[in-house]
Design a protein around this motif. Structure first.
Motif, short mmCIF file in Angstrom:
data_model
loop_
_atom_site.label_atom_id
_atom_site.label_comp_id
_atom_site.label_asym_id
_atom_site.label_seq_id
_atom_site.Cartn_x
_atom_site.Cartn_y
_atom_site.Cartn_z
N UNK A 27 4.45 -7.32 -31.00
CA UNK A 27 4.22 -6.69 -32.30
C UNK A 27 4.83 -5.29 -32.26
N UNK A 28 6.08 -5.17 -32.68
CA UNK A 28 6.76 -3.86 -32.64
C UNK A 28 6.10 -2.84 -33.58
N UNK A 29 6.33 -1.59 -33.28
CA UNK A 29 5.85 -0.50 -34.13
C UNK A 29 6.24 -0.78 -35.58
N UNK A 30 5.29 -0.63 -36.50
CA UNK A 30 5.54 -0.83 -37.92
C UNK A 30 5.28 -2.25 -38.41
N UNK A 43 2.41 1.90 -32.84
CA UNK A 43 3.36 1.89 -31.72
C UNK A 43 3.56 0.43 -31.34
N UNK A 44 4.48 0.18 -30.42
CA UNK A 44 4.67 -1.18 -29.94
C UNK A 44 3.38 -1.69 -29.31
N UNK A 45 3.10 -2.99 -29.53
CA UNK A 45 1.90 -3.61 -29.00
C UNK A 45 2.28 -4.91 -28.33
N UNK A 46 1.69 -5.17 -27.19
CA UNK A 46 2.02 -6.39 -26.48
C UNK A 46 1.03 -6.67 -25.37
N UNK A 47 1.55 -7.26 -24.29
CA UNK A 47 0.67 -7.67 -23.21
C UNK A 47 1.44 -7.75 -21.90
N UNK A 48 0.69 -7.78 -20.81
CA UNK A 48 1.25 -8.01 -19.48
C UNK A 48 1.17 -9.51 -19.23
N UNK A 49 2.32 -10.18 -19.25
CA UNK A 49 2.37 -11.63 -19.37
C UNK A 49 1.78 -12.42 -18.20
N UNK A 50 1.73 -11.86 -17.03
CA UNK A 50 1.21 -12.61 -15.89
C UNK A 50 -0.13 -12.07 -15.40
N UNK A 51 -0.97 -11.65 -16.36
CA UNK A 51 -2.29 -11.11 -16.04
C UNK A 51 -3.35 -11.82 -16.86
N UNK A 52 -4.60 -11.58 -16.53
CA UNK A 52 -5.71 -12.04 -17.36
C UNK A 52 -6.66 -10.88 -17.59
N UNK A 63 -0.72 -0.91 -25.61
CA UNK A 63 0.03 -0.15 -26.60
C UNK A 63 1.09 0.62 -25.84
N UNK A 64 2.35 0.49 -26.23
CA UNK A 64 3.47 1.17 -25.55
C UNK A 64 4.03 2.23 -26.48
N UNK A 65 3.88 3.49 -26.06
CA UNK A 65 4.35 4.61 -26.86
C UNK A 65 5.82 4.92 -26.63
N UNK A 66 6.24 6.08 -27.10
CA UNK A 66 7.65 6.46 -27.10
C UNK A 66 8.13 7.11 -25.81
N UNK A 67 7.23 7.44 -24.90
CA UNK A 67 7.62 8.06 -23.63
C UNK A 67 8.00 6.97 -22.64
N UNK A 68 9.22 7.01 -22.09
CA UNK A 68 9.64 5.95 -21.15
C UNK A 68 8.96 6.10 -19.78
N UNK A 69 7.91 5.34 -19.58
CA UNK A 69 7.15 5.37 -18.33
C UNK A 69 6.41 4.05 -18.15
N UNK A 70 5.96 3.79 -16.94
CA UNK A 70 5.11 2.63 -16.66
C UNK A 70 3.73 3.09 -16.22
N UNK A 90 -4.56 -1.14 -22.58
CA UNK A 90 -3.90 -0.05 -21.87
C UNK A 90 -3.05 0.75 -22.85
N UNK A 91 -2.99 2.05 -22.67
CA UNK A 91 -2.09 2.92 -23.42
C UNK A 91 -1.07 3.46 -22.43
#
Length: 130
Positions: A27-30, A43-52, A63-70, A90-91
């Motif tokens: 689900x991209x931002x907007x 902001x971008x919204x998603x998931x960690x695909x190999x987790x529960x 939620x993945x914001x605009x700062x490039x980090x993990x 997670x933010x």
């Protein structure tokens, strides 16, 4: 017992999950919520695909914001009376403004409310190493 509330080892484990998992943004931002078109993702919204995330076997949301980090900046814990559940999200890479936008997004309905837990860096006195 403050050292159990917000310690560096907990955040280290979340960072490890981020580094060792594939992040999928579905689900991209907007974009709008698939059920509720009045809910627009700040902001971008998603998931960690190999987790529960728990007993439902769904992956961990983020939620993945605009700062490039993990690195995980904070977590949001939400309670939803319609779904009768609680979720942790997670933010990652979020500016202060994005964090506030996420909180507004999660708290805008009468059926769901969320709190924010910010990253801490305290080392608990009961630990010697991890």
């Amino acid at each position: 017992m403050k050292e159990l509330e917000n310690n560096a080892f907990f955040w280290q484990k979340l960072d490890t999950l981020m580094f060792s998992s594939d992040c999928t943004i579905d689900r991209p931002k907007g974009s709008t919520h698939f059920k509720y078109s009045n809910l627009v993702y700040p902001v971008d919204y998603g998931f960690l695909s190999d987790t529960t995330a728990g007993s439902d076997q769904d992956p961990i949301d983020l939620f993945k914001g605009s700062i490039p980090t993990h690195t995980v900046d904070a977590i949001a814990v939400s309670a939803d009376i319609l779904k009768k559940d609680c979720e942790v999200k997670l933010l990652v890479g979020c500016t202060e403004e994005e964090i506030l936008d996420i909180l507004r997004f999660l708290n805008q309905t009468e059926f769901q409310k969320a709190i924010l837990i910010r990253r801490g860096d305290e080392t608990p006195i009961w630990s010697t190493n991890d």
